[in-house]
Design a protein around this motif. Sequence first.
Motif, PDB file in Angstrom:
ATOM      1  N   GLU A   1      13.586  -9.581  -0.825  1.00 38.73           N
ATOM      2  CA  GLU A   1      12.223  -9.069  -0.673  1.00 38.73           C
ATOM      3  C   GLU A   1      12.215  -7.925   0.333  1.00 38.73           C
ATOM      4  N   ILE A   2      11.553  -6.816  -0.045  1.00 41.81           N
ATOM      5  CA  ILE A   2      11.529  -5.654   0.839  1.00 41.81           C
ATOM      6  C   ILE A   2      10.124  -5.238   1.248  1.00 41.81           C
ATOM      7  N   ALA A   3       9.096  -5.629   0.461  1.00 36.89           N
ATOM      8  CA  ALA A   3       7.739  -5.196   0.791  1.00 36.89           C
ATOM      9  C   ALA A   3       6.719  -6.000   0.007  1.00 36.89           C
ATOM     10  N   GLN A   4       5.474  -5.905   0.468  1.00 40.28           N
ATOM     11  CA  GLN A   4       4.325  -6.426  -0.259  1.00 40.28           C
ATOM     12  C   GLN A   4       3.260  -5.338  -0.236  1.00 40.28           C
ATOM     13  N   VAL A   5       2.780  -4.950  -1.425  1.00 35.85           N
ATOM     14  CA  VAL A   5       1.793  -3.875  -1.524  1.00 35.85           C
ATOM     15  C   VAL A   5       0.651  -4.328  -2.430  1.00 35.85           C
ATOM     16  N   HIS A   6      -0.437  -3.559  -2.416  1.00 40.00           N
ATOM     17  CA  HIS A   6      -1.621  -3.923  -3.189  1.00 40.00           C
ATOM     18  C   HIS A   6      -1.744  -3.169  -4.507  1.00 40.00           C
ATOM     19  N   ASP A   7      -0.860  -2.219  -4.796  1.00 40.32           N
ATOM     20  CA  ASP A   7      -0.928  -1.423  -6.015  1.00 40.32           C
ATOM     21  C   ASP A   7       0.365  -1.596  -6.809  1.00 40.32           C
TER      22      ASP A   7
END
Length: 94
Positions: free
Chosen positions: A69-75
């Motif tokens: 896992e490297i990130a969590q984004v909303h788009d």
Amino acid sequence: MSAKTHAAHDRLPADSQAPQTERTPDEPLYERVDLERYVVLHDGPVGYVEHVHPVFVCYVGHPYPHSEEIAQVHDFHNAVKTVLHRAVATRRAQ
């Protein structure tokens, strides 16, 4: 079951001939591989985007159980680009 989702750049040119030279697509390719999971492709699978409401979780690596896992984004499209950019940067560093 596998459903394929292609980006807009998969269309043939107006004259219906295949392009003579390869170029980097404007949008990265991705395919739906599960109900809430997509694989990001760039010369093969490079990572995944998983929808875990309200975010899209970005993973780099293949196969999925070995990805990080490297990130969590909303788009969603931003998530796909995040995976692609990290995968390309990782390849260049090696």
